[in-house]
Design an enzyme around this catalytic site. Structure first.
Site, PDB file in Angstrom:
ATOM      1  N   GLN A 164       0.862  -1.109   0.013  1.00 35.31           N
ATOM      2  CA  GLN A 164      -0.016  -0.180   0.005  1.00 35.31           C
ATOM      3  C   GLN A 164       0.815   1.250   0.056  1.00 35.31           C
ATOM      4  O   GLN A 164       2.081   1.275   0.470  1.00 35.31           O
ATOM      5  CB  GLN A 164      -1.153   0.022   1.116  1.00 35.31           C
ATOM      6  CG  GLN A 164      -0.556   0.705   2.351  1.00 35.31           C
ATOM      7  CD  GLN A 164       0.127  -0.273   3.290  1.00 35.31           C
ATOM      8  OE1 GLN A 164       0.800  -1.375   2.851  1.00 35.31           O
ATOM      9  NE2 GLN A 164       0.231  -0.203   4.617  1.00 35.31           N
TER      10      GLN A 164
ATOM     11  N   GLU B 195     -13.983  -3.908   6.615  1.00 38.79           N
ATOM     12  CA  GLU B 195     -14.685  -4.933   7.392  1.00 38.79           C
ATOM     13  C   GLU B 195     -13.991  -6.196   7.601  1.00 38.79           C
ATOM     14  O   GLU B 195     -14.173  -6.958   8.688  1.00 38.79           O
ATOM     15  CB  GLU B 195     -15.945  -5.537   6.786  1.00 38.79           C
ATOM     16  CG  GLU B 195     -16.927  -4.198   6.976  1.00 38.79           C
ATOM     17  CD  GLU B 195     -18.279  -4.283   6.649  1.00 38.79           C
ATOM     18  OE1 GLU B 195     -18.754  -5.497   5.933  1.00 38.79           O
ATOM     19  OE2 GLU B 195     -19.237  -3.235   6.810  1.00 38.79           O
TER      20      GLU B 195
END
Lengths: 387, 328
Positions: free
Chosen positions: A125, A245
């Protein structure tokens, strides 16, 4: 209200347990933030994927098993209990893939998901920048439209990019509209880390390994086909609940329950009966149990159509602090041997390694100070104000 | 696996909140502390009509034989609203002890709320709560359950907890230590739920106060020092609650781990509620430190319940014993 597993969930758990028992390497793999360890961990991802255990909650079309959220939690419990290797593909699987499923084009899903699932392509990332840490929306790296080539030109600098030292591809936000303020005018890009104009400079972490890196962009061309979601919509895409989530806000309790069980083993082997340490061991076990039950509550809520929202911040504060506390307790149990990290150390120095890793928890993915602001303002309803 | 309240349980919680929210319970609690039990007894009857005193009584005695999670719902509401009286003793402990002993006060009357029972169960619960108001006093004397009488009064930091020495009387029957243990577990779980509710109340009160109290030209709730302390209370309560309900599930299943899980719940609920009360007082400042302001009723209640039915240390030790034995 009940905590009983139905036959399907129990069968799934038993199958996972049996598979892991047979396949988990007997000796720990080298640290994944070394060149050798990175390759060993990629091979492990391939082993998992070969029997469809790398991404159990994904659709069967993409090497998954269509597992429910509960089954995913059970798999993770078994995974950590079996002492299986850390997941080198984790960032792609938990942070990028949910976004790809929700916003990706068919072509993007086709191109990226399977190689992510079997460890062929490892993703890093690229969020933080030197001047944009907790204040991510302050990011300055730019994307300029290039109509003639049908794409964008990226410039700027990303930092603290986990796995980037060895990874193949990256994902992150760039400012595509210089006139827009903060959260607006950002676009979500996918890019290869060996593209022309990309320079990766490994950064060694507290544990001595190059676990993250700086990524420099100098006129890096990215085609339109590697924009994720709509141009200018990057903030909303990146922050969508789908990305959270199964990632950070629903971090698997398995990791903490397994560590708490190992702490109990350590207490039985090394505990001197000190009530002060005993209370801390008990407290760590209770907290891991609390996290497990809390997760079952979240799983129930999501299965019934609810969402996580700002509760994810409550969750992140709790598990990150539990992780540190649990490892601190283990180190205090080990006494003067705690500082050892060599092969002769207790558990090969795994407690100290785990401790060093745990220290990053209260910092990454939004520091716990940011999380407390979110809890106070969005859950409790305190005024944002000037803080 | 379904780890959430049912619609019925949510409805029950709402009904209790509605009743208690309209009942001016802090005033009731103050009267109770001053020895005027009339409004408290009236509230007892109304809660009994909603089924609170019948939850843990077998159906054969007019009870509801409800699952422990229902009892937790009820006691969370009692804690949130500060209802005074020996609810744990009468509605949770006594039904278990009297069923085990097979004698003593009528369980039918306990269930209907027409009889109020209190009990001392040394060493963990050495005094009988509200023995002057109760119709019956019990004493757990080892494996013998005895009738008892209110002895010397003792003064609690929580003025609504009117404590009395229990003077032993006639034996009512013998109780198996395992059954005494289960009764203690159920009572401890009820206390944990009360702590959770009380913690929620003082958090909500503190948030309200922090939004409306201005200093240095802004609401004190804008300051991160205040925000973060209150956020930490939210975290502590959110992670104590699943342990309390998890223990209720374990007790309902009569599982081998039930005592361990009750202890985990009590340790976490005590710590979370205590943190909530300290933070609440600090947020309110001097006004919270006065007798006149109602917050103090909850602060002293939480202080008393934190060490009632076993201290945090006692319960952590019980967890440690259970889990080290299990993994050996």
């Amino acid at each position: 209200m009940n905590l009983d597993l139905d036959d399907r969930a129990r069968a799934f758990r038993d199958e996972a347990r049996a598979w892991l028992h047979e396949h988990v390497p007997r000796t720990p793999l080298p640290n994944m933030d070394t060149a050798e360890g990175f390759e060993a961990h990629r091979e492990w991802e391939a082993t998992l994927a070969a029997d469809r255990w790398s991404v159990v909650s994904w659709p069967a079309d993409y090497l998954g098993r269509d597992a429910s959220l509960l089954e995913w939690v059970l798999f993770e419990e078994e995974y950590y209990r079996a002492g299986a290797p850390a997941r080198v593909a984790q960032n792609g699987i938990s942070l990028l893939a949910p976004i790809l499923f929700e916003y990706g084009t068919d072509e993007q899903k086709e191109r990226y998901l399977r190689p992510m699932a079997d460890g062929t392509e490892i993703w890093a990332q690229a969020w933080s920048e030197p001047e944009a840490g907790s204040d991510l929306a302050a990011l300055r790296s730019t994307a300029v439209r290039d109509d003639t080539c049908g794409g964008w030109i990226l410039n700027g600098q990303k930092t603290w990019s986990s796995r980037a030292a060895f990874a193949h591809r990256g994902f992150g936000l760039f400012r595509s509209d210089p006139s827009a303020e903060r959260h607006r005018g950002l676009t979500y890009f996918l890019f290869p880390l060996d593209a022309d104009g990309v320079t990766v400079r490994p950064i060694h972490k507290l544990d001595g390994h190059p676990g993250f890196a700086e990524i420099l962009f100098e006129d890096v061309f990215v085609p339109d086909s590697d924009v994720l979601g709509a141009p200018g919509d990057g903030w909303r895409v990146a922050m969508s609940t789908a990305g959270n989530e199964r990632g950070l806000s629903l971090r698997s309790p398995g990791r903490f329950c397994a560590a708490a069980d190992q702490l109990l083993d350590l207490w039985r082997e090394r505990g001197d009966g000190s009530p002060a340490l005993g209370e801390r061991v008990a407290d760590a076990w209770i907290a891991a149990q609390a996290y497990r039950l809390y997760t079952f509550g979240t799983v129930t809520r999501l299965a019934e159509g609810g969402s996580v929202g700002a509760d994810g911040s409550v969750n992140k504060i709790f598990w990150s602090e539990l992780d540190v506390r649990l490892h601190e307790t283990a180190l205090d149990l080990l006494g003067p041997e705690a500082e050892l990290r060599d092969a002769g150390a207790a558990a090969g120095g795994a407690w100290m390694d785990g401790y060093l890793f745990s220290l990053s928890g209260p910092i990454y993915a939004g520091t716990n100070e940011i999380q407390r602001n979110i809890v106070a303002e969005r859950l409790l309803g305190l005024p944002r104000g000037n803080r | 696996m379904r780890f959430a309240l049912s619609n019925e349980q949510r409805g029950f919680a709402q009904a209790l909140d509605d009743l208690l929210g309209d009942a001016q319970v802090p005033a009731v609690s103050r009267s109770w502390a001053d020895g005027d039990a009339a409004t408290g007894l009236e509230l007892w009857k109304r809660l009994a009509d909603l089924g609170v005193t019948a939850l843990c009584v077998p159906e054969s005695h007019g009870g509801l034989a409800a699952e422990p999670a229902d009892m937790v719902v009820a006691f969370e509401a009692l804690g949130r609203h500060l209802a005074p009286g020996p609810y744990i003793e009468s509605a949770v402990l006594a039904p278990a002890l009297l069923t085990a002993a097979g004698g003593g006060p009528s369980l039918d009357e306990v269930a209907s709320g027409s009889a109020i029972v209190t009990a001392a169960a040394p060493p963990m619960t050495p005094f009988a709560l509200d023995a002057d108001v109760a119709d019956h006093v019990l004493l757990v004397d080892g494996t013998t359950l005895r009738a008892a009488q209110a002895g010397e009064p003792r003064t609690s930091v929580d003025r609504s907890r009117r404590l009395f020495e229990a003077r032993p009387g006639e034996p009512l029957g013998s109780v198996d230590p395992v059954q005494v243990g289960r009764a203690f577990d159920a009572a401890t779980l009820a206390c944990s739920a009360q702590l959770l509710g009380a913690g929620e109340h003082v958090l909500a009160t503190s948030v309200e106060y922090a939004r409306s109290r201005w200093q240095f030209g802004r609401a004190i709730g804008e300051y991160q020092a205040v925000k973060h302390a209150l956020a930490d209370v939210r975290v502590a309560l959110d992670f104590a609650r699943p342990l309390v309900y998890g223990a209720a599930v374990a007790l309902g299943d009569d599982g081998a781990d039930a005592s361990r899980d009750v202890s985990a719940a009590k340790a976490a609920a005590s710590a979370a509620a205590y943190r909530a009360s300290r933070t609440a007082l600090q947020t309110h400042g001097a006004i919270g430190y006065t007798e006149e302001y109602d917050l103090g009723l909850w602060i002293t209640k939480i202080r008393a319940l934190t060490t009632a039915w076993g201290t945090v240390g006692f319960h952590r030790a019980r967890v440690l014993d259970a889990v080290t034995a299990a993994s050996a």
